[in-house]
Design a protein around this motif. Structure first.
Motif, PDB file in Angstrom:
ATOM      1  N   LYS A 248      16.463   3.139  -7.277  1.00 21.83           N
ATOM      2  CA  LYS A 248      15.370   4.215  -7.332  1.00 21.83           C
ATOM      3  C   LYS A 248      14.073   3.673  -7.967  1.00 21.83           C
ATOM      4  N   GLU A 252      10.338   2.854  -6.579  1.00 21.88           N
ATOM      5  CA  GLU A 252       9.184   3.338  -7.357  1.00 21.88           C
ATOM      6  C   GLU A 252       8.296   2.390  -7.616  1.00 21.88           C
ATOM      7  N   ASN A 484      22.366   8.977   0.061  1.00 23.02           N
ATOM      8  CA  ASN A 484      21.077   9.138  -0.503  1.00 23.02           C
ATOM      9  C   ASN A 484      21.002   8.905  -1.961  1.00 23.02           C
ATOM     10  N   GLN A 486      18.924   9.393  -4.071  1.00 28.07           N
ATOM     11  CA  GLN A 486      18.275  10.608  -4.976  1.00 28.07           C
ATOM     12  C   GLN A 486      19.275  11.585  -5.019  1.00 28.07           C
ATOM     13  N   GLU A 487      20.161  11.780  -3.966  1.00 27.97           N
ATOM     14  CA  GLU A 487      21.166  12.932  -4.008  1.00 27.97           C
ATOM     15  C   GLU A 487      22.158  12.522  -5.427  1.00 27.97           C
ATOM     16  N   ILE A 489      21.738  10.548  -7.864  1.00 32.13           N
ATOM     17  CA  ILE A 489      21.313  10.425  -9.281  1.00 32.13           C
ATOM     18  C   ILE A 489      21.138  12.063  -9.616  1.00 32.13           C
ATOM     19  N   SER A 490      20.687  12.986  -8.653  1.00 31.07           N
ATOM     20  CA  SER A 490      20.381  14.442  -9.146  1.00 31.07           C
ATOM     21  C   SER A 490      21.839  15.045  -9.408  1.00 31.07           C
TER      22      SER A 490
END
Length: 643
Positions: A248, A252, A484, A486-487, A489-490
């Motif tokens: 991630k 970024e 994913n 992002q999934e 990490i969340s």
């Protein structure tokens, strides 16, 4: 020592009496049988625990009563103290005095009084007062000698009293030591019993805690089972969370650098123009001129501070020539002054020579060759002295001028040291003038290229950014999971607290399991204490603690009494040794035969003076002392007592 008051209750004829004594002589009057002698009896019994006229303590109790009380308040010039006795008990507020024997030792040590001395010396018995009042001075004097003669026996009596008191106190002390040892043994048993009760109480408490642990263990197990699926998912995601975070971050940063590179491209043209300027800056001729200009500015600053601001090199050279010319002039002036000082010294010498000659010469004047008389001699001497004074003043002025010239020469020398610097400045300026067009062009270009300096700085970052872009791009390509990032990490960040709580519960469950496994061990131990009532165990512990406290206090009290007794024994032993020394000294001077002869003579003399009146006293003393010390049988003294 003074008696302040005595209180009698059920003592002989006294049902209750309180007698307060005053300073000085106290007279007690009353009818026969009213209890006057009982007061003297009470004082003796209170001090020594022995009556005077009665054989048993029970005889002192008032008829029809069970016990009596004698309470006496005394003063020893320091403070008041109380002695209280009954037929079988004793008490006092004297510090460290906790037994009748200690009181006897205290009275003997501090006031030199014991029971025998009280009844034989301090107390005048009933019906004997008339005899003492009517004895004439000669008899009193003889009595004094008589009593002094018995000092040896008095000391032997004191020695026996002390030895007896020491034995009594030592016996009493040994009894207290045994009592203390028994109490300490009992105390240890009570402490062991208390520990046993506390151990049993602790076992019951642990058993009760285990019951609560079992209940809690079941509740936590149900909670963990309910959240197991989420926990297992977190465990799975946790392994790849770090990689997801890195991916991630790389993504970024990749986007950010890509945007920055697009912005940097706008500064490319300015970068290229500024690069031309840098290439020109590295030109050899330009670099040399830059050094010349820098050095020229440094020299110009130095010359301005010394000679002022001059535009041309010729101006500095002219100043330098003027300084050189001035130096030459100063040197010439200096030479002339030195020469003049030499001439002045010669003239002063000549005049001094003339003055010397004028003092001794007669005839013609050595200056004008005229005949020399006294008047002319005086004029010539004054003229020579005046000339010398003028020459000295002139010499002083010449020396001052010479010092001034030396200072100016030093200053010119200092400024002439700048000649190489001025020459260097002129050389640099000449080179600069030849290349002035090139320098002016260079300065103009600097102003034009300065506006592209910022473009150059920004565009210079392009290479580093492109390198970082490639690195981040490679990291993104490494992410080959089916998830994913992002999934992941969340999920991990949202459930981190849940995960920590779950682990904490797991750990707590393990601890509970360890404690629950101790149950059988505790039950097995409690089998040995079936006779202990758990419901009343706190009461039993408190009772044991009270008993421990009581016995500890009693032991402490006994320790204090033992120390006091030991101190008293030591003091009595010291006094005993002192009396022994005195007796040994006395025995060295007189043997038993001499003592007997002295006593015999005194007794015969006393009988001669007053047979009737002294009979009772003589009988008492003879019987007492001869029986006491076994010197001789008093009956062998052949004395006839007439009625």
């Amino acid at each position: 020592m003074k008696i302040k008051s005595i209180e009698l209750k059920n003592f002989l004829v006294h049902e209750y009496s309180l007698i307060n004594f005053v300073d000085g002589i106290n007279i007690i009057t009353g009818q026969n049988g009213s209890g006057k002698s009982s007061i003297i009896e009470a004082i003796c019994f209170c001090l020594f625990g022995k009556p005077i006229y009665h054989n048993k303590k029970e005889d002192l109790i008032r008829y029809g009563q069970r016990d009596f009380l004698v309470k006496m308040i005394m003063n020893n010039n320091q403070r008041d103290f109380i002695i209280e006795r009954r037929s079988s008990t004793f008490s006092t507020n004297l510090y460290g005095i906790n037994s009748p024997n200690l009181l006897k030792a205290y009275l003997l040590k501090n006031f030199n009084i014991n029971y025998r001395r009280y009844i034989s010396t301090l107390l005048i018995k009933q019906k004997s007062i008339d005899e003492f009042i009517n004895v004439n001075k000669r008899i009193i004097k003889e009595y004094e000698g008589y009593i002094k003669g018995f000092d040896y026996f008095k000391k032997k009596n004191d020695l026996e009293e002390i030895e007896k008191t020491i034995s009594q106190i030592e016996f009493e002390n040994n009894q207290k030591i045994k009592t203390k040892e028994n109490l300490e043994k009992t105390l240890n048993e009570l402490k062991n019993n208390k520990k046993l009760l506390e151990d049993v109480k602790e076992l019951y408490r642990k058993l009760k805690d285990i019951e609560n642990y079992e209940k809690k263990y079941k509740e936590i197990g149900e909670e963990l089972e309910k959240d197991r699926e989420t926990f297992e998912k977190y465990e799975k995601y946790k392994e790849i969370y770090k990689k997801a975070i890195e991916t991630k971050s790389a993504y970024e940063n990749f986007i950010k650098i890509k945007s920055e590179l697009e912005t940097i491209e706008k500064h490319k043209e300015g970068y290229e123009k500024y690069q031309e300027y840098l290439n020109c800056l590295n030109d050899k001729k330009t670099k040399e001129l830059e050094i010349i200009v820098k050095r020229g500015k440094e020299i110009k600053k130095l010359l301005i501070s010394e000679f002022g601001n001059l535009n041309e090199c010729s101006d500095y050279i002219n100043i330098l020539n003027q300084i050189k010319q001035k130096k030459q002039e100063l040197l010439e002036r200096k030479q002339k002054i030195i020469q003049r000082i030499g001439e002045i010294d010669n003239q002063i010498s000549q005049n001094q020579k003339i003055l010397k000659e004028l003092e001794n010469i007669y005839g013609n004047c050595p200056i004008c060759k005229r005949p020399l008389d006294e008047n002319h001699r005086k004029i010539v001497i004054e003229s020579a002295k005046a000339e010398i004074n003028n020459l000295i003043l002139e010499k002083q002025k010449a020396k001052q001028e010479l010092e001034s010239i030396d200072k100016e020469l030093l200053e010119t020398e200092r400024k002439l040291k700048f000649e190489p610097t001025i020459e260097e400045f002129c050389t640099l300026k000449e080179i600069f003038e030849k290349n002035k067009l090139h320098w002016n062009k260079w300065e103009k270009e600097i102003k034009n290229y300065k506006i592209y300096e910022e473009d150059y700085k920004i565009y210079s970052q392009k290479v580093a950014l492109e390198k970082r872009k490639v690195e981040y791009e490679n990291k993104i390509k490494e992410w080959n999971y089916n998830y994913n990032f992002q999934e992941i990490i969340s999920f991990v960040e949202e459930n981190r607290k849940f995960y920590e709580n779950y682990l904490s519960k797991l750990n707590f469950k393990k601890q509970l399991e360890i404690e629950i496994n101790k149950k059988n061990e505790i039950l097995l131990k409690l089998e040995n204490y079936k006779n202990v009532n758990f419901e009343k165990i706190d009461i039993e512990i408190k009772q044991v603690e009270k008993e421990i406290e009581r016995i500890s206090n009693e032991i402490g009290k006994l320790e204090g009494e033992i120390k006091t007794n030991e101190k008293m024994i030591n003091e009595l032993k010291i006094r005993k040794e002192d009396i022994k020394k005195e007796l040994n000294e006395y025995e060295k001077k007189k043997n038993q035969k001499e003592i007997y002869e002295e006593l015999n003579n005194r007794l015969i003399n006393l009988i001669t003076f007053e047979r009737k009146r002294s009979y009772e006293n003589l009988k008492f003393y003879v019987q007492y002392y001869f029986d006491k010390f076994n010197l001789l049988d008093y009956k062998s003294i052949e004395i006839e007592f007439s009625e």
